[in-house]
Design an enzyme around this catalytic site. Structure first.
Site, PDB file in Angstrom:
ATOM      1  N   HIS A  43       0.928  -1.086  -0.117  1.00  0.00           N
ATOM      2  CA  HIS A  43       0.137   0.193   0.031  1.00  0.00           C
ATOM      3  C   HIS A  43       0.922   1.043  -0.086  1.00  0.00           C
ATOM      4  O   HIS A  43       1.568   1.539   0.993  1.00  0.00           O
ATOM      5  CB  HIS A  43      -1.002  -0.013   1.199  1.00  0.00           C
ATOM      6  CG  HIS A  43      -1.736   1.272   1.109  1.00  0.00           C
ATOM      7  ND1 HIS A  43      -3.219   1.076   1.706  1.00  0.00           N
ATOM      8  CD2 HIS A  43      -1.955   2.576   0.897  1.00  0.00           C
ATOM      9  CE1 HIS A  43      -3.656   2.160   1.673  1.00  0.00           C
ATOM     10  NE2 HIS A  43      -3.021   3.161   0.937  1.00  0.00           N
ATOM     11  N   HIS A  45       1.622   5.155  -1.669  1.00  0.00           N
ATOM     12  CA  HIS A  45       1.481   6.501  -2.370  1.00  0.00           C
ATOM     13  C   HIS A  45       2.496   7.221  -3.051  1.00  0.00           C
ATOM     14  O   HIS A  45       3.614   7.747  -2.141  1.00  0.00           O
ATOM     15  CB  HIS A  45       0.496   7.517  -1.695  1.00  0.00           C
ATOM     16  CG  HIS A  45      -0.888   7.165  -1.071  1.00  0.00           C
ATOM     17  ND1 HIS A  45      -1.990   7.425  -1.948  1.00  0.00           N
ATOM     18  CD2 HIS A  45      -1.095   6.423  -0.021  1.00  0.00           C
ATOM     19  CE1 HIS A  45      -2.953   6.650  -1.108  1.00  0.00           C
ATOM     20  NE2 HIS A  45      -2.547   6.317   0.074  1.00  0.00           N
ATOM     21  N   LYS A 129      -9.058  -0.595  -6.520  1.00  0.00           N
ATOM     22  CA  LYS A 129      -9.207   0.286  -5.099  1.00  0.00           C
ATOM     23  C   LYS A 129     -10.664   0.787  -4.858  1.00  0.00           C
ATOM     24  O   LYS A 129     -10.972   1.615  -5.710  1.00  0.00           O
ATOM     25  CB  LYS A 129      -8.034   1.241  -4.742  1.00  0.00           C
ATOM     26  CG  LYS A 129      -8.058   2.067  -3.563  1.00  0.00           C
ATOM     27  CD  LYS A 129      -7.840   1.174  -2.527  1.00  0.00           C
ATOM     28  CE  LYS A 129      -7.749   2.167  -1.260  1.00  0.00           C
ATOM     29  NZ  LYS A 129      -6.665   2.491  -0.916  1.00  0.00           N
ATOM     30  N   HIS A 167     -10.674   0.908   1.189  1.00  0.00           N
ATOM     31  CA  HIS A 167     -10.539   1.687   2.325  1.00  0.00           C
ATOM     32  C   HIS A 167     -11.560   1.634   3.288  1.00  0.00           C
ATOM     33  O   HIS A 167     -12.877   2.094   2.947  1.00  0.00           O
ATOM     34  CB  HIS A 167     -10.287   3.210   1.946  1.00  0.00           C
ATOM     35  CG  HIS A 167     -10.099   4.131   3.147  1.00  0.00           C
ATOM     36  ND1 HIS A 167      -9.013   4.783   3.210  1.00  0.00           N
ATOM     37  CD2 HIS A 167     -10.944   4.944   4.107  1.00  0.00           C
ATOM     38  CE1 HIS A 167      -9.008   5.770   3.951  1.00  0.00           C
ATOM     39  NE2 HIS A 167     -10.441   5.799   4.389  1.00  0.00           N
ATOM     40  N   HIS A 205      -5.053  -0.609   5.900  1.00  0.00           N
ATOM     41  CA  HIS A 205      -4.487   0.119   6.910  1.00  0.00           C
ATOM     42  C   HIS A 205      -5.396   0.016   7.891  1.00  0.00           C
ATOM     43  O   HIS A 205      -5.891   0.864   8.564  1.00  0.00           O
ATOM     44  CB  HIS A 205      -4.176   1.542   6.611  1.00  0.00           C
ATOM     45  CG  HIS A 205      -5.224   2.195   5.546  1.00  0.00           C
ATOM     46  ND1 HIS A 205      -6.492   2.067   5.787  1.00  0.00           N
ATOM     47  CD2 HIS A 205      -5.148   2.841   4.569  1.00  0.00           C
ATOM     48  CE1 HIS A 205      -7.359   2.872   4.681  1.00  0.00           C
ATOM     49  NE2 HIS A 205      -6.430   3.152   4.088  1.00  0.00           N
ATOM     50  N   ASP A 279       1.076   2.654   3.622  1.00  0.00           N
ATOM     51  CA  ASP A 279       0.373   3.832   3.121  1.00  0.00           C
ATOM     52  C   ASP A 279       1.228   4.954   3.474  1.00  0.00           C
ATOM     53  O   ASP A 279       0.582   6.185   3.837  1.00  0.00           O
ATOM     54  CB  ASP A 279      -0.812   3.900   4.432  1.00  0.00           C
ATOM     55  CG  ASP A 279      -1.896   4.787   4.001  1.00  0.00           C
ATOM     56  OD1 ASP A 279      -2.015   5.141   2.811  1.00  0.00           O
ATOM     57  OD2 ASP A 279      -2.651   5.264   5.043  1.00  0.00           O
TER      58      ASP A 279
END
Length: 377
Positions: A43, A45, A129, A167, A205, A279
């Site tokens: 995960h 970004h 996602k 999420h 997460h 994350d």
């Protein structure tokens, strides 16, 4: 210095002689070293543009692969845009790193099942996602009714063996922010699993004991969870200790200490259901330290050091490699990495910031001293 409050687990003496198998703990002079299979980040970004070029090396240095989040502006909703984004990442990755970006699609109410077929055929898209609309950064285009509007897409994902990355928070403003993960499990995720038991789902997460219990109650191999360094080391007091701490603000928000302890117990137990997902979410400093600051903690430079800290403190270093390097690829049906990295117990200081032409990025635990440091082999 950006102060953070760390709540370590109760330390126990680690039985060094009992470590066996691929991960080897040894002493080199006065230093301890642990050699493990090169981890992956499930995960991540990486953003785009200047921010991508600034941060990608921190992940590429020690991780073999990364599941790259699609919440850009505009979001990555098609296979074609995922392929183009992947090419941008590869241009920014240090050539010597060997890092492989694993792409994802951003699910919307209007996503077509044919797009899932294209994604699977592309060989570069590995998951889809789902962001509940309004749940986090750049989620305004997210899903408003998962089963009501996306069922044909989800059914095609089952056919293509394409995982759904979740999420897991509701966005109803009447629901307390600290309860939104539990409510999501009860009202969205549990009905989804009952409707489509063969759908592979990663609850990303996770932040609560409710999520731990839910994942543990599901069929192994079909439902798993990623866990971040911040949710293993910090609780919600860390948002307010010594004043408001914007660099400890993330979504899902940090929870009570009892939830942190439950997550630590789960990931250090040796369960195959949990694996590494940082994350890591970079924002320029001014976007964090402002009247309406962005959610996200930039932990890529320190993640492996912090995960190792957690496992050492509970006497579970022998289980670290499975969490960082085995459980993720096994769930995705991908080969484990063959390269190794070395974790050396040698103190080092986290930079106060990383400075670039566009501004500064503040890392997690900025200015603090960490005990474990990763090195490539």
């Amino acid at each position: 210095m950006i102060k953070t409050l760390v709540f370590p687990c109760k330390a126990s003496k680690f039985p060094f002689a009992k470590i066996e198998g691929p991960n080897q703990l040894k002493r080199k002079g006065s230093k301890m070293e642990l050699t493990i299979t090169r981890p992956d980040d499930w995960h991540l970004h990486l953003r785009d543009g200047d921010l991508l070029e600034a941060v990608v090396s921190h992940s590429a240095t020690h991780f073999g692969r990364g599941i790259v989040m699609p919440n850009l502006k505009p979001p990555i909703t098609t296979t074609a845009s995922a392929v183009a984004y992947r090419e941008s990442i590869l241009r920014a990755v240090p050539t010597s790193s060997g890092f492989t970006p694993l792409m994802t699609l951003y699910l919307t109410d209007s996503t077509n099942p044919e797009e899932i077929k294209l994604a699977r055929k592309s060989g570069v898209v590995f998951a889809v996602k789902v962001y509940p609309a309004g749940a986090t950064t750049n989620s305004q285009d997210g899903v408003t009714d998962l089963l009501g509007k996306c069922l044909p897409v989800l059914e095609e994902m089952v056919m293509q063996n394409m995982p759904l990355l979740v999420h897991g928070e509701v966005t109803d403003p009447d629901i307390d922010i600290f309860d939104r993960e539990k409510v999501f499990i009860d009202t969205v995720l549990r009905p989804l699993i009952q409707k489509l038991p063969q759908l592979k789902v990663v609850m990303e997460h996770i932040t609560t004991m409710d999520a731990v219990r839910f994942v543990e109650s599901c069929t192994e191999g079909f439902v798993a969870a990623t866990v971040t360094p911040q949710h293993l080391l910090l609780n919600r007091n860390s948002l307010f200790q010594g004043g408001l701490q914007p660099h400890n603000y993330c979504l899902p928000v940090l929870k009570r200490e009892i939830h942190r302890q439950a997550i630590v117990s789960a990931v250090t137990s040796g369960s195959k259901r949990f694996f590494l997902g940082t994350d890591s979410a970079p924002h320029e400093r001014r976007r964090k330290e402002c009247p309406c600051g962005c959610a996200g903690i930039y932990n890529a430079p320190v993640a492996l050091s912090l995960y190792t800290k957690v496992f050492e403190e509970v006497g579970a270093l022998d289980k670290l490699e499975a969490f960082t390097s085995f459980n993720g690829p096994d769930f995705y049906g991908l080969p484990r990495n063959t390269a190794k990295i070395r974790l050396r117990k040698t103190p080092w200081q986290v930079p106060e910031s990383f400075s670039f032409a566009f501004g500064d990025i503040i890392p997690m635990f900025a200015g603090e001293t960490l005990e474990w440091q990763p090195f490539s082999i």
